[in-house]
Motif scaffolding. Structure first.
Motif, PDB file in Angstrom:
ATOM      1  N   PRO A 178     -28.948  43.738  11.389  1.00  0.00           N
ATOM      2  CA  PRO A 178     -27.530  44.126  11.320  1.00  0.00           C
ATOM      3  C   PRO A 178     -26.731  43.250  10.366  1.00  0.00           C
ATOM      4  CG  PRO A 178     -28.262  43.973  13.591  1.00  0.00           C
ATOM      5  CD  PRO A 178     -29.383  43.438  12.742  1.00  0.00           C
ATOM      6  N   GLY A 190     -14.657  48.689   8.643  1.00  0.00           N
ATOM      7  CA  GLY A 190     -14.834  49.863   9.491  1.00  0.00           C
ATOM      8  C   GLY A 190     -13.624  50.791   9.432  1.00  0.00           C
ATOM      9  N   HIS A 195     -15.783  53.736  10.191  1.00  0.00           N
ATOM     10  CA  HIS A 195     -16.714  53.046  11.094  1.00  0.00           C
ATOM     11  C   HIS A 195     -18.150  53.519  10.878  1.00  0.00           C
ATOM     12  CE1 HIS A 195     -13.347  51.199  13.219  1.00  0.00           C
ATOM     13  NE2 HIS A 195     -12.743  52.360  13.066  1.00  0.00           N
ATOM     14  N   ALA A 197     -22.061  53.838  10.234  1.00  0.00           N
ATOM     15  CA  ALA A 197     -23.115  53.080  10.901  1.00  0.00           C
ATOM     16  C   ALA A 197     -23.922  52.225   9.929  1.00  0.00           C
ATOM     17  CB  ALA A 197     -24.041  54.023  11.651  1.00  0.00           C
ATOM     18  N   HIS A 198     -23.800  52.535   8.631  1.00  0.00           N
ATOM     19  CA  HIS A 198     -24.566  51.767   7.638  1.00  0.00           C
ATOM     20  C   HIS A 198     -23.703  51.330   6.473  1.00  0.00           C
ATOM     21  CE1 HIS A 198     -27.872  53.728   9.825  1.00  0.00           C
ATOM     22  NE2 HIS A 198     -28.533  52.621   9.521  1.00  0.00           N
ATOM     23  N   PRO A 241     -27.628  48.272   8.995  1.00  0.00           N
ATOM     24  CA  PRO A 241     -26.776  48.739  10.084  1.00  0.00           C
ATOM     25  C   PRO A 241     -25.528  47.872  10.212  1.00  0.00           C
ATOM     26  CG  PRO A 241     -28.956  48.026  10.895  1.00  0.00           C
ATOM     27  CD  PRO A 241     -28.904  47.699   9.450  1.00  0.00           C
ATOM     28  N   THR A 242     -24.391  48.510  10.476  1.00  0.00           N
ATOM     29  CA  THR A 242     -23.143  47.755  10.604  1.00  0.00           C
ATOM     30  C   THR A 242     -22.855  47.375  12.047  1.00  0.00           C
ATOM     31  OG1 THR A 242     -21.909  49.794  10.899  1.00  0.00           O
ATOM     32  CG2 THR A 242     -22.069  48.931   8.660  1.00  0.00           C
ATOM     33  N   THR A 245     -19.465  52.002  15.610  1.00  0.00           N
ATOM     34  CA  THR A 245     -19.647  53.369  16.089  1.00  0.00           C
ATOM     35  C   THR A 245     -18.855  54.301  15.177  1.00  0.00           C
ATOM     36  OG1 THR A 245     -19.606  52.385  18.255  1.00  0.00           O
ATOM     37  CG2 THR A 245     -19.592  54.791  18.162  1.00  0.00           C
ATOM     38  N   PRO A 246     -19.534  55.244  14.505  1.00  0.00           N
ATOM     39  CA  PRO A 246     -18.853  56.110  13.546  1.00  0.00           C
ATOM     40  C   PRO A 246     -17.719  56.881  14.202  1.00  0.00           C
ATOM     41  CG  PRO A 246     -21.224  56.319  13.346  1.00  0.00           C
ATOM     42  CD  PRO A 246     -20.977  55.493  14.565  1.00  0.00           C
ATOM     43  N   PRO A 252     -17.883  59.541   7.246  1.00  0.00           N
ATOM     44  CA  PRO A 252     -18.429  58.199   7.012  1.00  0.00           C
ATOM     45  C   PRO A 252     -18.818  57.996   5.558  1.00  0.00           C
ATOM     46  CG  PRO A 252     -20.025  59.576   8.164  1.00  0.00           C
ATOM     47  CD  PRO A 252     -18.795  60.409   7.998  1.00  0.00           C
ATOM     48  N   THR A 254     -20.675  54.879   2.923  1.00  0.00           N
ATOM     49  CA  THR A 254     -21.511  53.689   3.069  1.00  0.00           C
ATOM     50  C   THR A 254     -20.802  52.454   2.527  1.00  0.00           C
ATOM     51  OG1 THR A 254     -22.526  54.087   0.957  1.00  0.00           O
ATOM     52  CG2 THR A 254     -23.652  54.973   2.883  1.00  0.00           C
TER      53      THR A 254
END
Lengths: 265, 384
Positions: A178, A190, A195, A197-198, A241-242, A245-246, A252, A254
């Motif tokens: 992460p 985010g 937000h 996820a990646h 991974p960030t 939560t998207p 989203p 990147t």
């Protein structure tokens, strides 16, 4: 390392208010690279393992290194003066025929150097090598023989320095770990990026077919015979991974390489 | 090998408007941390202050000097130890040092360069000849050279370094074997909160001005800021002991004095303009058997001004210590703290609770030092 030998990856989180990773600084301008050097990481491991400056380094310099830039930080220039606190004049760089340093003439009492630091940066360094050696090194980093530093003695690392070992390849380890940026930076990113996820993070990897050359592989740290050789590297972007939560309401992104973002377009 | 011990020293100290350590613009040094601007005092600046404090406190044998007159210094010691006259002592001293091969200086008996050595090192060399100085002085030059050559003079200059050198290290460009790696690591001091650089615009009036002359004799600005600083240093006890030739008692002394000097010293930049010398509001020492732990991440998110910066910073530090210990499961060997917060006041009650939970009841600084020494002594005995 023989191909059949099982390998492991040691993950180091290199984070501190100040870091300094020089690769060509011998004189009055002590520079830093924008990311950790191999000599810096090898030096840190050697210090942890309690090796003297004269000890052999082949096994450590032979480890494969990958650096992921989780929080790039910025450059800090530190104006630094040196003086003899008893008020005596400094010695000049020139030496006599006997090899003894000459006094400065006219007498000079303050010497100026510029030291560059990386401030507010966080890196993820992955070191890949034989399982047994990596296990020894992990233990050494948790129980170092000498106080560790991120490139320069005054740059004490913050905890945790090691995130432990991973099986699999160096690339896999760097991809699955992460994002290590601080909570405030992750939250701000985010909000801007739904937000996601990646995130795409820049990385530099040891690669014999790479298109970049770095002169930062240490052959010896002995004070009188410090020598370095080159390695080939490849610069790339890795999706990590960030831990966020998207947000379904926001598409989203990147947050990857977008040069125009700098211009606010 | 000596048991691996690290002694972490954490200090929270508030300085009023000041300019402790300035850059080439004359402004206080700064750094970005946690995305905001902080006041900074470089590790080098604070080490210099620590070192000067340390040297001023150290008893004579533990001090070091830098001199060309090493032969005379040795002669003085030999005459003091024995009944020899000055001439005889001088012959022996010259021969003792001759085996090191120092280049001669312009004046007879001087070395060509300033030699940095500890008083204790010279005492040890002088002690080599105390018992048979009379016999040696009676020998002719050749026999004296032979007799003296067998004595381990060089060994005493390569080991038994003065405490200052053992702690802070030494670099001798032309004789690398005299280099000593420092046993202390000092981080740059950073403010626990965001600071802005401010300017004091000043005018100075000429006292001898004629009545009809108006205006200032001089105008200028001084950059300054005010900060609650987090200062961190760690001492590698094993390396310190090695640097002192394996002498545990000397290492304990050096550690004790380092804690004292690091805590009570401060850079004196612009001292006369700002009179900024303060004492810390918190000193915590943590003895660890695994690794040094810098707790600066407690302040990665800056402390806000509304919170009561000093008390809040101390509380954050205590909480970070507790969290770090719990998460990483690395219980320190011992902890102790001295602080100025009082439980009676509602504003600081939480801070005191956290500090007590993290570092135990507050001790006086003198008790903190003696506790530290006692605990380390016990720990070392336990492993022997």
């Amino acid at each position: 390392m023989t191909p059949s030998e099982p390998t492991s990856v040691l993950l180091l989180r290199l984070s501190a208010p100040l870091q300094a990773w020089g690769d060509r600084s011998t004189f009055n301008r002590r520079e830093t690279r924008p990311e950790p050097t191999k000599s810096g990481v090898v030096g840190l491991l050697a210090a942890a393992a309690g090796r003297s400056r004269h000890a052999a380094l082949d096994d450590l310099a032979g480890l494969a290194l990958g650096i992921r830039i989780d929080q790039p930080g910025s450059i800090l220039r530190d104006y630094h003066t040196v003086g003899d606190y008893r008020g005596q004049p400094l010695l000049s760089a020139a030496v006599t025929a006997k090899g003894v340093q000459k006094p400065t003439s006219p007498a000079k009492r303050t010497h100026i150097t510029h030291r560059f630091y990386l401030q507010d940066a966080i890196f993820l360094a992955a070191v890949e090598g034989p399982h047994e050696l990596i296990t020894t090194l992990e233990h050494a980093v948790r129980h170092p023989a000498f106080p560790l530093a991120l490139g320069r003695r005054s740059c004490a690392p913050t905890q945790p320095l090691t995130l432990g070992q991973r099986n699999g390849t160096l690339l896999e380890a760097l991809r699955s770990e992460p994002w290590q940026a601080t909570p405030a930076v992750r939250a701000r990113w985010g909000r801007k990026n739904g937000h996601a996820a990646h995130i795409d993070l820049p990385a530099t990897l040891d690669d014999p077919t790479g298109d970049d050359v770095r002169d930062d592989v240490p052959l010896s740290f002995a004070p009188t015979t410090r020598t370095f050789t080159t390695r080939r590297t490849r610069h790339t972007y890795l999706q990590a991974p960030t831990g966020l939560t998207p947000d379904p309401a926001q598409p989203p992104t990147t947050g990857g390489h977008d040069p125009f973002a700098l211009l606010g377009w | 090998m000596t048991r691996r011990l690290y002694i972490d020293v954490h200090v929270v100290q508030t300085v009023p408007p000041a300019n402790l350590n300035r850059d080439d613009q004359g402004n206080p040094k700064e750094a970005i941390y946690g995305g905001v601007r902080r006041s900074r005092a470089s590790s080098q600046a604070w080490k210099r202050a620590t070192r000067q404090h340390f040297d001023a406190q150290a008893p004579q044998p533990d001090r070091s000097t830098r001199t060309k007159r090493i032969t005379q210094e040795l002669t003085n010691r030999i005459t003091r130890n024995t009944s020899l006259d000055r001439e005889g002592a001088d012959r022996i001293a010259t021969q003792l040092l001759a085996q090191l091969g120092f280049s001669q200086g312009k004046k007879a008996g001087d070395t060509a360069y300033l030699l940095f050595y500890g008083n204790a090192q010279l005492d040890a060399v002088a002690a080599l000849v105390t018992d048979h100085a009379g016999d040696l002085a009676a020998l002719d030059d050749k026999a004296l050279t032979e007799a003296v050559n067998e004595l381990p003079v060089a060994k005493h200059f390569e080991t038994g370094h003065p405490m200052g050198v053992a702690l802070f290290g030494r670099m001798v460009a032309d004789i690398p074997k005299l280099n000593v790696d420092a046993a202390v690591q000092v981080a740059h001091a950073l403010s626990t909160h965001e600071t802005q650089l401010e300017f004091d615009y000043f005018t100075a009036v000429d006292d001898q001005n004629e009545k009809d002359e108006t205006g200032a004799g001089m105008i200028g600005t001084i950059g300054f800021n005010s900060a609650t600083l987090y200062r961190y240093a760690t001492v590698g006890f094993a390396q310190l002991t090695d640097n002192l030739g394996g002498d545990t008692d000397a290492a304990l002394d050096a550690l004790d004095r380092f804690v004292d000097s690091f805590t009570l010293s401060a850079p004196t930049g612009y001292q006369n303009s700002f009179a900024h010398r303060t004492r810390p509001s918190l000193v915590a020492v943590v003895v660890r058997t695994d690794q040094p732990v810098n707790l600066v991440s407690a302040f990665e998110e800056p402390v806000t001004a509304e919170a009561g910066i000093q008390a809040h910073s101390a509380r954050r530090l205590a909480e970070e210590h507790i969290t770090a210990t719990r998460v990483w499961g690395d219980e320190p060997l011992c902890v102790a703290a001295s602080h100025t917060f009082t439980a009676g006041e509602p504003r600081t009650k939480d801070t005191v609770d956290s500090l007590t939970q993290a570092f135990g009841e507050s001790l006086t600084f003198a008790d903190l030092r003696s506790t530290l020494r006692a605990r380390i002594t016990t720990a070392l005995e336990g492993t022997q």
